[in-house]
Design a protein around this motif. Sequence first.
Motif, PDB file in Angstrom:
ATOM      1  N   TRP A  67       0.760  -1.185  -0.043  1.00 57.98           N
ATOM      2  CA  TRP A  67       0.062   0.063  -0.056  1.00 57.98           C
ATOM      3  C   TRP A  67       0.774   1.249   0.241  1.00 57.98           C
ATOM      4  O   TRP A  67       1.720   1.377   0.984  1.00 57.98           O
ATOM      5  N   LYS A  68       0.595   2.074  -0.984  1.00 59.27           N
ATOM      6  CA  LYS A  68       1.363   3.336  -0.932  1.00 59.27           C
ATOM      7  C   LYS A  68       0.333   4.392  -1.322  1.00 59.27           C
ATOM      8  O   LYS A  68      -0.299   4.508  -2.591  1.00 59.27           O
ATOM      9  N   GLU A  69       0.440   5.410  -0.587  1.00 63.48           N
ATOM     10  CA  GLU A  69      -0.561   6.778  -0.662  1.00 63.48           C
ATOM     11  C   GLU A  69      -1.880   6.202  -0.716  1.00 63.48           C
ATOM     12  O   GLU A  69      -2.737   5.940   0.270  1.00 63.48           O
ATOM     13  N   ASN A  70      -2.467   6.042  -1.700  1.00 60.25           N
ATOM     14  CA  ASN A  70      -3.965   5.648  -1.972  1.00 60.25           C
ATOM     15  C   ASN A  70      -4.363   4.525  -2.717  1.00 60.25           C
ATOM     16  O   ASN A  70      -5.491   4.268  -3.111  1.00 60.25           O
ATOM     17  N   ASN A  71      -3.243   3.606  -3.010  1.00 61.67           N
ATOM     18  CA  ASN A  71      -3.526   2.474  -3.616  1.00 61.67           C
ATOM     19  C   ASN A  71      -2.330   1.350  -3.691  1.00 61.67           C
ATOM     20  O   ASN A  71      -1.397   1.742  -3.192  1.00 61.67           O
ATOM     21  N   PHE A  72      -2.457   0.326  -3.922  1.00 59.25           N
ATOM     22  CA  PHE A  72      -1.622  -0.640  -4.007  1.00 59.25           C
ATOM     23  C   PHE A  72      -0.566  -0.744  -5.032  1.00 59.25           C
ATOM     24  O   PHE A  72      -1.128  -0.692  -6.236  1.00 59.25           O
ATOM     25  N   VAL A  73       0.808  -0.839  -4.805  1.00 60.26           N
ATOM     26  CA  VAL A  73       1.750  -0.864  -5.832  1.00 60.26           C
ATOM     27  C   VAL A  73       1.927  -2.665  -6.040  1.00 60.26           C
ATOM     28  O   VAL A  73       2.313  -3.221  -4.937  1.00 60.26           O
ATOM     29  N   CYS A  74       2.056  -2.925  -7.312  1.00 56.19           N
ATOM     30  CA  CYS A  74       2.407  -4.299  -7.414  1.00 56.19           C
ATOM     31  C   CYS A  74       3.858  -4.407  -7.335  1.00 56.19           C
ATOM     32  O   CYS A  74       4.652  -3.884  -8.187  1.00 56.19           O
ATOM     33  N   LEU A  75       4.757  -5.216  -6.540  1.00 60.91           N
ATOM     34  CA  LEU A  75       6.123  -5.461  -6.486  1.00 60.91           C
ATOM     35  C   LEU A  75       6.529  -6.756  -7.130  1.00 60.91           C
ATOM     36  O   LEU A  75       7.722  -6.615  -7.619  1.00 60.91           O
ATOM     37  N   ASP A  76       5.684  -7.609  -7.352  1.00 58.07           N
ATOM     38  CA  ASP A  76       6.311  -8.773  -8.002  1.00 58.07           C
ATOM     39  C   ASP A  76       4.993  -9.566  -8.709  1.00 58.07           C
ATOM     40  O   ASP A  76       3.764  -9.481  -8.006  1.00 58.07           O
ATOM     41  N   PHE A  77       5.304 -10.414  -9.455  1.00 60.93           N
ATOM     42  CA  PHE A  77       4.215 -11.629 -10.097  1.00 60.93           C
ATOM     43  C   PHE A  77       4.843 -12.885  -9.777  1.00 60.93           C
ATOM     44  O   PHE A  77       6.276 -13.138  -9.770  1.00 60.93           O
ATOM     45  N   ALA A  78       4.057 -13.867  -9.642  1.00 55.77           N
ATOM     46  CA  ALA A  78       4.644 -15.223  -9.471  1.00 55.77           C
ATOM     47  C   ALA A  78       3.445 -15.964 -10.300  1.00 55.77           C
ATOM     48  O   ALA A  78       2.332 -15.815 -10.367  1.00 55.77           O
ATOM     49  N   PHE A  79       3.896 -17.108 -11.118  1.00 62.13           N
ATOM     50  CA  PHE A  79       3.162 -17.812 -12.044  1.00 62.13           C
ATOM     51  C   PHE A  79       3.162 -19.228 -11.855  1.00 62.13           C
ATOM     52  O   PHE A  79       4.073 -19.634 -10.784  1.00 62.13           O
ATOM     53  N   GLU A  80       2.455 -20.126 -12.433  1.00 58.65           N
ATOM     54  CA  GLU A  80       2.434 -21.585 -12.574  1.00 58.65           C
ATOM     55  C   GLU A  80       3.861 -21.973 -12.489  1.00 58.65           C
ATOM     56  O   GLU A  80       4.762 -21.609 -13.227  1.00 58.65           O
ATOM     57  N   GLY A  81       4.319 -23.092 -11.613  1.00 54.61           N
ATOM     58  CA  GLY A  81       5.466 -23.502 -11.744  1.00 54.61           C
ATOM     59  C   GLY A  81       6.699 -22.496 -10.853  1.00 54.61           C
ATOM     60  O   GLY A  81       7.615 -22.789 -10.869  1.00 54.61           O
ATOM     61  N   GLN A  82       5.990 -21.637  -9.988  1.00 59.65           N
ATOM     62  CA  GLN A  82       6.820 -20.880  -9.111  1.00 59.65           C
ATOM     63  C   GLN A  82       6.255 -20.814  -7.589  1.00 59.65           C
ATOM     64  O   GLN A  82       5.182 -21.156  -7.338  1.00 59.65           O
ATOM     65  N   PHE A  83       7.305 -20.771  -6.900  1.00 59.19           N
ATOM     66  CA  PHE A  83       7.035 -20.411  -5.568  1.00 59.19           C
ATOM     67  C   PHE A  83       6.583 -19.141  -5.080  1.00 59.19           C
ATOM     68  O   PHE A  83       6.922 -18.002  -5.763  1.00 59.19           O
ATOM     69  N   CYS A  84       5.649 -18.770  -4.168  1.00 63.69           N
ATOM     70  CA  CYS A  84       5.150 -17.326  -3.534  1.00 63.69           C
ATOM     71  C   CYS A  84       4.669 -17.509  -2.086  1.00 63.69           C
ATOM     72  O   CYS A  84       4.538 -18.546  -1.743  1.00 63.69           O
ATOM     73  N   SER A  85       5.198 -16.317  -1.627  1.00 58.82           N
ATOM     74  CA  SER A  85       4.643 -16.314  -0.264  1.00 58.82           C
ATOM     75  C   SER A  85       5.068 -14.551   0.280  1.00 58.82           C
ATOM     76  O   SER A  85       6.092 -14.040  -0.657  1.00 58.82           O
ATOM     77  N   ASP A  86       5.035 -14.224   1.294  1.00 59.38           N
ATOM     78  CA  ASP A  86       5.507 -13.122   1.778  1.00 59.38           C
ATOM     79  C   ASP A  86       6.770 -13.747   2.587  1.00 59.38           C
ATOM     80  O   ASP A  86       6.685 -13.923   3.571  1.00 59.38           O
ATOM     81  N   TYR A  87       7.979 -13.922   1.948  1.00 60.44           N
ATOM     82  CA  TYR A  87       8.923 -14.531   2.226  1.00 60.44           C
ATOM     83  C   TYR A  87       9.758 -13.862   3.580  1.00 60.44           C
ATOM     84  O   TYR A  87      10.455 -14.324   4.292  1.00 60.44           O
ATOM     85  N   MET A  88       9.757 -12.456   3.187  1.00 54.88           N
ATOM     86  CA  MET A  88      10.511 -11.759   4.335  1.00 54.88           C
ATOM     87  C   MET A  88       9.557 -12.055   5.615  1.00 54.88           C
ATOM     88  O   MET A  88      10.408 -11.808   6.731  1.00 54.88           O
ATOM     89  N   SER A  89       8.498 -12.102   5.675  1.00 59.32           N
ATOM     90  CA  SER A  89       7.474 -12.485   6.847  1.00 59.32           C
ATOM     91  C   SER A  89       8.020 -13.850   7.436  1.00 59.32           C
ATOM     92  O   SER A  89       8.062 -14.100   8.695  1.00 59.32           O
ATOM     93  N   ILE A  90       8.045 -14.796   6.443  1.00 59.41           N
ATOM     94  CA  ILE A  90       8.417 -16.119   7.074  1.00 59.41           C
ATOM     95  C   ILE A  90       9.890 -16.288   7.669  1.00 59.41           C
ATOM     96  O   ILE A  90      10.119 -16.763   8.566  1.00 59.41           O
ATOM     97  N   LEU A  91      10.696 -15.467   6.787  1.00 56.76           N
ATOM     98  CA  LEU A  91      12.078 -15.466   7.442  1.00 56.76           C
ATOM     99  C   LEU A  91      12.149 -14.653   8.716  1.00 56.76           C
ATOM    100  O   LEU A  91      12.907 -14.894   9.719  1.00 56.76           O
ATOM    101  N   THR A  92      11.495 -13.443   9.128  1.00 52.27           N
ATOM    102  CA  THR A  92      11.714 -12.995  10.342  1.00 52.27           C
ATOM    103  C   THR A  92      10.502 -13.222  11.268  1.00 52.27           C
ATOM    104  O   THR A  92      10.634 -12.999  12.371  1.00 52.27           O
TER     105      THR A  92
END
Length: 193
Positions: A67-92
């Motif tokens: 979330w930035k100012e008044n909307n969400f900014v897309c930081l990254d995409f993941a597609f089939e065959g890829q891992f995804c998560s909020d990896y920073m949260s998993i690590l910390t």
Amino acid sequence: MSDNKQYIQFLKSSFDKYYQTRNEAWEEFVHHCSVVSFSKEEVVKEQNTTERYFYFIIEGSVGLFLWKENNFVCLDFAFEGQFCSDYMSILTNESTPLQLRALENCRMLRMSKESYHKITHTPLGSVIRTVAAEASFIDKQLQQIDLLTKTAKQRYEVLLCQFPNIQNRISQSHIASYLGITPQSLSRIRREK
């Protein structure tokens, strides 16, 4: 794909380009997963929460947003065959301002973060985790370099090479946000192609 053998083969074939390993490693991974589905635009992980799961996309796509100012900014995409998560949260093991959202109807393998940590502390799991983290780091560094050294048109062309059918799968507003431009600028770039 309806049974574990197909999931194992899909994981193996998706990861073989980074590191080739035996099916047994992926059997253990799949053993700790459940299959989950999300509808387009459904939130997979809310902002300002702690990530509880690690995902592997079987079908569909997911976006990572801030979330930035008044909307969400897309930081990254993941597609089939890829891992995804909020990896920073998993690590910390802390909450983050990041949101994970389905950009299409999705079917994914989901593993608890506890199982993820358990598996990745085995010798083979540790190698897989390291290789995946290194590949992700390289991708993010290249994205940052592109953002600072390429024009918006060049960044769009790189994105199309990375994800050839993205313009037919992901909303133009998400693509523009990811590229750091307005949807109007993206429309202009697309008209010029």
